[in-house]
Design a protein around this motif. Structure first.
Motif, mmCIF file in Angstrom:
data_model
loop_
_atom_site.group_PDB
_atom_site.id
_atom_site.type_symbol
_atom_site.label_atom_id
_atom_site.label_comp_id
_atom_site.label_asym_id
_atom_site.label_seq_id
_atom_site.Cartn_x
_atom_site.Cartn_y
_atom_site.Cartn_z
ATOM 1 N N VAL A 162 0.837 -1.198 0.000
ATOM 2 C CA VAL A 162 0.000 0.000 0.000
ATOM 3 C C VAL A 162 0.878 1.257 0.000
ATOM 4 O O VAL A 162 0.644 2.195 -0.767
ATOM 5 C CB VAL A 162 -0.941 0.008 1.226
ATOM 6 N N ILE A 163 1.902 1.249 0.826
ATOM 7 C CA ILE A 163 2.788 2.410 0.871
ATOM 8 C C ILE A 163 3.493 2.601 -0.462
ATOM 9 O O ILE A 163 3.594 3.721 -0.984
ATOM 10 C CB ILE A 163 3.810 2.258 2.023
ATOM 11 N N VAL A 192 -5.153 3.536 -4.970
ATOM 12 C CA VAL A 192 -4.123 2.964 -4.112
ATOM 13 C C VAL A 192 -4.448 1.505 -3.829
ATOM 14 O O VAL A 192 -3.605 0.618 -3.972
ATOM 15 C CB VAL A 192 -4.019 3.739 -2.786
ATOM 16 N N ALA A 193 -5.705 1.273 -3.461
ATOM 17 C CA ALA A 193 -6.122 -0.096 -3.153
ATOM 18 C C ALA A 193 -5.904 -1.003 -4.358
ATOM 19 O O ALA A 193 -5.308 -2.078 -4.250
ATOM 20 C CB ALA A 193 -7.595 -0.102 -2.733
ATOM 21 N N ALA A 194 -6.349 -0.556 -5.511
ATOM 22 C CA ALA A 194 -6.212 -1.364 -6.721
ATOM 23 C C ALA A 194 -4.745 -1.634 -7.020
ATOM 24 O O ALA A 194 -4.345 -2.778 -7.283
ATOM 25 C CB ALA A 194 -6.885 -0.655 -7.896
ATOM 26 N N ALA A 195 -3.928 -0.592 -6.962
ATOM 27 C CA ALA A 195 -2.511 -0.749 -7.288
ATOM 28 C C ALA A 195 -1.813 -1.665 -6.290
ATOM 29 O O ALA A 195 -0.866 -2.360 -6.635
ATOM 30 C CB ALA A 195 -1.834 0.622 -7.314
ATOM 31 N N GLY A 207 -11.390 -1.306 1.829
ATOM 32 C CA GLY A 207 -11.517 -1.397 3.282
ATOM 33 C C GLY A 207 -10.209 -1.772 3.956
ATOM 34 O O GLY A 207 -9.942 -1.364 5.086
ATOM 35 N N THR A 208 -9.395 -2.536 3.257
ATOM 36 C CA THR A 208 -8.118 -2.968 3.838
ATOM 37 C C THR A 208 -7.159 -1.800 3.979
ATOM 38 O O THR A 208 -6.435 -1.693 4.974
ATOM 39 C CB THR A 208 -7.487 -4.064 2.972
ATOM 40 N N VAL A 209 -7.159 -0.928 2.985
ATOM 41 C CA VAL A 209 -6.318 0.263 3.091
ATOM 42 C C VAL A 209 -6.686 1.006 4.366
ATOM 43 O O VAL A 209 -5.810 1.425 5.133
ATOM 44 C CB VAL A 209 -6.499 1.187 1.872
ATOM 45 N N TYR A 210 -7.984 1.119 4.604
ATOM 46 C CA TYR A 210 -8.416 1.863 5.789
ATOM 47 C C TYR A 210 -8.143 1.099 7.074
ATOM 48 O O TYR A 210 -8.161 1.668 8.157
ATOM 49 C CB TYR A 210 -9.896 2.237 5.669
#
Lengths: 203, 203
Positions: free
Chosen positions: B30-31, B51-54, B60-63
């Motif tokens: 993610v970073i 970001v999530a897709a990449a 939800g996981t990013v959050y």
DNA sequence: GTCCCAGGCCGAACGTGTTTCAATTTCCCG
DNA sequence: CGGGAAATTGAAACACGTTCGGCCTGGGAC
């Protein structure tokens, strides 16, 4: 809209025709509503729909006058800062040395800002978010802040060095405000940072 | 999701079990994705869905890992700043006086930042938007900036005054970056403001 | 007075950050 | 291996800044 009528509750100079007068009145009402909301709940309480409703105007109309929320907050607060500057001038800074006078005036300015913490936070947040479009409004605010400092230093013409010191202090002031608003530092830290900086910069 | 498999493309210490390892890997991805997007298009290009897709992860996981976009950008950039700080240390500041050394190191730091203008802008914007929740992340960034300055001043223990000067310079640095990012000032102004301030502060 | 239209005004619709939740998958442990 | 806890997913919904296309009005032309 339940109130489509033209309203004149404004005390500005009525320069042009009815249209110009209405526009000035509308603009003023929008700014008034903004300050009201900012005073109560800060940046996030200034919601464009609420501003529009409180000003008795449609959302699109707010955007006719102010290109963005930041711009709106900035323009609303330029006035406030300028008024503050004038008020500070009226009661000239106390102190024998330039350093004392600058500290005095900055302390008083901060006291005024902290009296409306939410509104101040909103303004600072708007400054921190500014984008190139808002450069001019930002400039006016920082210019006012610098002017307050310069005025406290001495009566006559400011030297080049004075201006450099004033700019540095303005930048430190702004950073400290960001720190305070962002919850990184307590409010007193703004004063103490500035006092320290003044002592370092004004020997 | 087309790629639900656990991936280990990470060189960190694998401390715990598979879960911990996967979490670390996800967080890293993610970073990485954030930095990638920030490098290309700055703050607004870092869109949480992208970001999530990449990163090959659900929104939800990013959050789960980062409470907000600001936090994400801040944490991604803390690393960058820390790496920058180390790199600057490796090639020690040049100059006979403390003032020269500090100017040297700040100039180099700014050159590095300006090499990735979009990413820098994104970081600064995140700093400027910080709210109390993000105070800790903000603190780590400003701490790193201060550390860079202190290290350039001299070898031994830093005096109280050194720390005050370093904090003031860090604040000016930050303000200048805001000015640059906000389009109020050109990039060179960051350097010149800092050089001026150094000369005023380090006699 | 009537007609016309540039511009002001309106609010529905859109984009993106954030939240929510049931279903599913993964992990750990007995 | 089986069961339950925790993490992840996907999708939908929400919040709020911003945009857009059409309606309405003020005020000039006649």
């Amino acid at each position: 809209m339940t109130e489509p009528l033209p309203v004149f509750d404004d005390d500005e100079q009525a320069a042009g025709g009815a249209l110009a007068r209405n526009q000035a009145a509308r603009r003023r009402r929008v700014i008034e509503a903004t300050l009201e909301l900012a005073n109560q709940g800060g940046f996030e309480a200034v919601q464009m729909r609420d501003v529009a409703a409180a000003a008795g105007v449609a959302l699109g109309t707010v955007y006719r006058y102010f290109a963005s929320k930041e711009r709106l907050l900035l323009e609303a607060n330029v006035e406030q800062i300028e008024v503050l500057g004038e008020r500070l001038q009226r009661k000239p800074a106390a102190g024998a040395t330039a350093a004392d006078r600058v500290i005095d005036v900055l302390t008083r300015a901060n006291r005024a800002l902290q009296r409306r913490p939410e509104a101040t936070a909103a303004m600072v947040r708007a400054l921190g978010r500014a984008q190139p479009d808002e450069a001019e409004a930002v400039d006016r605010v920082t210019e006012s802040m610098t002017a307050i400092i310069v005025a406290a230093m001495h009566e006559g013409e400011a030297t080049e060095r004075d201006l450099q010191v004033a700019r540095a202090l303005q930048q430190i002031w702004f950073s400290s405000l960001i720190g305070w608003v962002g919850g990184v530092d307590p409010a007193e830290r703004v004063d103490s940072d500035l006092a320290t900086a003044v002592r370092l910069l004004l020997v």
